[in-house]
Design a protein around this motif. Structure first.
Motif, PDB file in Angstrom:
ATOM      1  N   ALA A  20       6.170  12.853  83.606  1.00  0.00           N
ATOM      2  CA  ALA A  20       7.191  12.666  82.569  1.00  0.00           C
ATOM      3  C   ALA A  20       8.566  13.119  83.070  1.00  0.00           C
ATOM      4  CB  ALA A  20       6.804  13.426  81.308  1.00  0.00           C
ATOM      5  N   TYR A  21       8.616  14.228  83.791  1.00  0.00           N
ATOM      6  CA  TYR A  21       9.881  14.728  84.323  1.00  0.00           C
ATOM      7  C   TYR A  21      10.488  13.749  85.335  1.00  0.00           C
ATOM      8  CZ  TYR A  21      13.249  17.690  86.714  1.00  0.00           C
ATOM      9  OH  TYR A  21      14.386  18.184  87.262  1.00  0.00           O
ATOM     10  N   VAL A  22       9.641  13.226  86.217  1.00  0.00           N
ATOM     11  CA  VAL A  22      10.128  12.281  87.222  1.00  0.00           C
ATOM     12  C   VAL A  22      10.632  11.013  86.539  1.00  0.00           C
ATOM     13  CG1 VAL A  22       9.395  10.782  89.125  1.00  0.00           C
ATOM     14  CG2 VAL A  22       8.754  13.193  89.121  1.00  0.00           C
ATOM     15  N   LEU A  23       9.914  10.505  85.565  1.00  0.00           N
ATOM     16  CA  LEU A  23      10.373   9.314  84.847  1.00  0.00           C
ATOM     17  C   LEU A  23      11.690   9.596  84.127  1.00  0.00           C
ATOM     18  CD1 LEU A  23       6.988   8.014  83.381  1.00  0.00           C
ATOM     19  CD2 LEU A  23       8.312   7.008  85.254  1.00  0.00           C
ATOM     20  N   TRP A  24      11.808  10.776  83.552  1.00  0.00           N
ATOM     21  CA  TRP A  24      13.040  11.157  82.852  1.00  0.00           C
ATOM     22  C   TRP A  24      14.211  11.224  83.826  1.00  0.00           C
ATOM     23  CZ3 TRP A  24      13.616  12.421  77.643  1.00  0.00           C
ATOM     24  CH2 TRP A  24      14.848  12.956  77.287  1.00  0.00           C
ATOM     25  N   ARG A  25      14.007  11.824  84.984  1.00  0.00           N
ATOM     26  CA  ARG A  25      15.073  11.965  85.973  1.00  0.00           C
ATOM     27  C   ARG A  25      15.488  10.623  86.572  1.00  0.00           C
ATOM     28  NH1 ARG A  25      18.278  16.059  86.763  1.00  0.00           N
ATOM     29  NH2 ARG A  25      18.263  15.658  88.970  1.00  0.00           N
ATOM     30  N   ARG A  26      14.594   9.669  86.579  1.00  0.00           N
ATOM     31  CA  ARG A  26      14.913   8.343  87.113  1.00  0.00           C
ATOM     32  C   ARG A  26      15.540   7.443  86.058  1.00  0.00           C
ATOM     33  NH1 ARG A  26      11.551   6.594  92.107  1.00  0.00           N
ATOM     34  NH2 ARG A  26      11.180   8.642  92.996  1.00  0.00           N
ATOM     35  N   GLY A  27      15.851   8.005  84.901  1.00  0.00           N
ATOM     36  CA  GLY A  27      16.577   7.260  83.890  1.00  0.00           C
ATOM     37  C   GLY A  27      15.711   6.457  82.937  1.00  0.00           C
ATOM     38  N   ASP A  28      14.445   6.710  82.908  1.00  0.00           N
ATOM     39  CA  ASP A  28      13.547   5.973  82.022  1.00  0.00           C
ATOM     40  C   ASP A  28      13.000   6.936  80.959  1.00  0.00           C
ATOM     41  OD1 ASP A  28      12.160   3.890  80.994  1.00  0.00           O
ATOM     42  OD2 ASP A  28      11.179   3.328  82.869  1.00  0.00           O
ATOM     43  N   ALA A  29      13.881   7.354  80.063  1.00  0.00           N
ATOM     44  CA  ALA A  29      13.523   8.351  79.059  1.00  0.00           C
ATOM     45  C   ALA A  29      12.451   7.840  78.098  1.00  0.00           C
ATOM     46  CB  ALA A  29      14.755   8.779  78.272  1.00  0.00           C
ATOM     47  N   TYR A 172      -1.401   5.429  87.451  1.00  0.00           N
ATOM     48  CA  TYR A 172      -1.055   4.145  88.058  1.00  0.00           C
ATOM     49  C   TYR A 172      -0.361   3.243  87.037  1.00  0.00           C
ATOM     50  CZ  TYR A 172      -1.468  -0.437  90.202  1.00  0.00           C
ATOM     51  OH  TYR A 172      -1.195  -1.675  90.698  1.00  0.00           O
ATOM     52  N   GLY A 173      -0.856   3.233  85.811  1.00  0.00           N
ATOM     53  CA  GLY A 173      -0.264   2.395  84.771  1.00  0.00           C
ATOM     54  C   GLY A 173       1.177   2.761  84.487  1.00  0.00           C
ATOM     55  N   PHE A 174       1.465   4.058  84.371  1.00  0.00           N
ATOM     56  CA  PHE A 174       2.844   4.454  84.068  1.00  0.00           C
ATOM     57  C   PHE A 174       3.766   4.274  85.272  1.00  0.00           C
ATOM     58  CE2 PHE A 174       1.169   6.382  80.218  1.00  0.00           C
ATOM     59  CZ  PHE A 174       2.186   6.055  79.330  1.00  0.00           C
ATOM     60  N   ILE A 175       3.258   4.510  86.462  1.00  0.00           N
ATOM     61  CA  ILE A 175       4.089   4.288  87.649  1.00  0.00           C
ATOM     62  C   ILE A 175       4.375   2.799  87.819  1.00  0.00           C
ATOM     63  CG2 ILE A 175       4.099   4.413  90.176  1.00  0.00           C
ATOM     64  CD1 ILE A 175       2.583   7.107  89.838  1.00  0.00           C
ATOM     65  N   ARG A 176       3.374   1.982  87.617  1.00  0.00           N
ATOM     66  CA  ARG A 176       3.533   0.530  87.727  1.00  0.00           C
ATOM     67  C   ARG A 176       4.485   0.001  86.646  1.00  0.00           C
ATOM     68  NH1 ARG A 176       3.639  -3.197  91.276  1.00  0.00           N
ATOM     69  NH2 ARG A 176       2.739  -5.139  90.629  1.00  0.00           N
ATOM     70  N   LEU A 177       4.355   0.527  85.441  1.00  0.00           N
ATOM     71  CA  LEU A 177       5.243   0.125  84.354  1.00  0.00           C
ATOM     72  C   LEU A 177       6.694   0.516  84.656  1.00  0.00           C
ATOM     73  CD1 LEU A 177       5.168  -1.234  81.590  1.00  0.00           C
ATOM     74  CD2 LEU A 177       4.782   0.999  80.567  1.00  0.00           C
ATOM     75  N   HIS A 178       6.892   1.702  85.244  1.00  0.00           N
ATOM     76  CA  HIS A 178       8.245   2.124  85.619  1.00  0.00           C
ATOM     77  C   HIS A 178       8.820   1.201  86.690  1.00  0.00           C
ATOM     78  CE1 HIS A 178      11.665   4.524  86.776  1.00  0.00           C
ATOM     79  NE2 HIS A 178      11.207   4.567  88.016  1.00  0.00           N
ATOM     80  N   TRP A 180       8.007  -1.895  87.238  1.00  0.00           N
ATOM     81  CA  TRP A 180       8.259  -3.201  86.637  1.00  0.00           C
ATOM     82  C   TRP A 180       9.542  -3.179  85.823  1.00  0.00           C
ATOM     83  CZ3 TRP A 180       8.118  -4.717  81.374  1.00  0.00           C
ATOM     84  CH2 TRP A 180       8.247  -6.091  81.187  1.00  0.00           C
ATOM     85  N   ARG A 181       9.750  -2.093  85.058  1.00  0.00           N
ATOM     86  CA  ARG A 181      10.956  -1.999  84.220  1.00  0.00           C
ATOM     87  C   ARG A 181      12.222  -1.891  85.054  1.00  0.00           C
ATOM     88  NH1 ARG A 181      10.799   0.079  78.685  1.00  0.00           N
ATOM     89  NH2 ARG A 181      12.595   1.329  79.293  1.00  0.00           N
ATOM     90  N   SER A 182      12.121  -1.307  86.240  1.00  0.00           N
ATOM     91  CA  SER A 182      13.320  -1.149  87.069  1.00  0.00           C
ATOM     92  C   SER A 182      13.500  -2.297  88.068  1.00  0.00           C
ATOM     93  CB  SER A 182      13.278   0.185  87.809  1.00  0.00           C
ATOM     94  OG  SER A 182      12.137   0.253  88.631  1.00  0.00           O
ATOM     95  N   SER A 183      12.593  -3.253  88.082  1.00  0.00           N
ATOM     96  CA  SER A 183      12.715  -4.389  89.017  1.00  0.00           C
ATOM     97  C   SER A 183      13.555  -5.505  88.404  1.00  0.00           C
ATOM     98  CB  SER A 183      11.329  -4.915  89.385  1.00  0.00           C
ATOM     99  OG  SER A 183      10.778  -5.609  88.286  1.00  0.00           O
ATOM    100  N   GLU A 184      13.750  -6.546  89.169  1.00  0.00           N
ATOM    101  CA  GLU A 184      14.550  -7.691  88.735  1.00  0.00           C
ATOM    102  C   GLU A 184      13.800  -8.571  87.739  1.00  0.00           C
ATOM    103  OE1 GLU A 184      17.710  -8.297  89.602  1.00  0.00           O
ATOM    104  OE2 GLU A 184      17.692  -6.401  90.697  1.00  0.00           O
ATOM    105  N   ASP A 185      12.469  -8.502  87.730  1.00  0.00           N
ATOM    106  CA  ASP A 185      11.677  -9.370  86.865  1.00  0.00           C
ATOM    107  C   ASP A 185      11.665  -8.912  85.413  1.00  0.00           C
ATOM    108  OD1 ASP A 185      11.055 -10.788  89.105  1.00  0.00           O
ATOM    109  OD2 ASP A 185       9.145  -9.766  89.440  1.00  0.00           O
TER     110      ASP A 185
END
Length: 192
Positions: A20-29, A172-178, A180-185
């Motif tokens: 959760a902290y890593v996702l928060w720091r990468r801008g995906d609150a 894996y699901g949350f990392i993959r979702l992150h 996907w959300r930060s990609s161009e697609d």
């Protein structure tokens, strides 16, 4: 004391917080909050069902009649009292469990009565928590001679094997979702 804080449950909880902290720091609150909202209840359920074992001496057994329910039905509840090597007492119930495929509570109770009469050490595998507020007791899953026997039981290996798959799928699901959300697609509101 250090052993209690280095259990698998606390390591998994720490991993959920780090994710959760890593996702928060990468801008995906939003995804960080979702990881906590999904991860904490999942962790509590997993920790509640997780088996624990201890080597102890059975100091007593007791059968108590339950209070009548709304229909007036009562049941017998079997209690097993133990004292572990550090002289800490623990009260356990002995009831069948669909989750652990346990249908042998009579045999487990008989083994506990025999260990009490002989005053020998046994290893008990149990799950659930003790809550004095709600009168919850841990449930004995299996009982055997003193030693590391429960570690290699089929129930334990199956539980931890499925646990590894569960937690790998979660992370894996949350990392993959992150990703996907930060990609161009991923659909974005800025491009519309």
């Amino acid at each position: 004391m250090l052993y209690a804080w280095m259990s698998y449950g606390y390591i998994v909880l720490l991993a959920i917080c780090v994710l959760a902290y890593v996702l928060w720091r990468r801008g995906d609150a939003l995804l960080a909050i979702a990881a906590v909202v999904v991860g904490l209840p999942l962790w509590f359920a997993w920790e509640y069902a997780r088996p624990t074992w201890t080597t102890a001496v059975v100091t007593g057994t007791e059968v108590r009649r339950s209070d009548p329910d709304a229909s007036g039905n009562t049941s017998d509840i079997r209690y097993i009292y133990i004292r572990n090597r550090s002289d800490r007492g623990l009260e356990l119930v002995n009831e069948d469990s669909w989750w652990w495929l346990k249908r042998n509570s009579d045999r487990v109770f008989n083994d506990a009565k025999t260990a009490e009469a002989r005053n020998t050490e046994v290893t008990l595998m149990w799950n659930r928590w003790r809550s004095t507020l709600f009168s919850f007791y841990p449930n004995v899953i299996a009982i055997g001679p003193a030693g590391a026997w429960p570690l290699w039981s089929v129930r334990t290996l199956t539980f931890y094997g499925l646990s590894v798959l569960l937690w790998l799928a979660y992370f894996y699901g949350f990392i993959r979702l992150h990703r996907w959300r930060s990609s161009e697609d991923a659909p974005s509101l800025d491009r519309a």
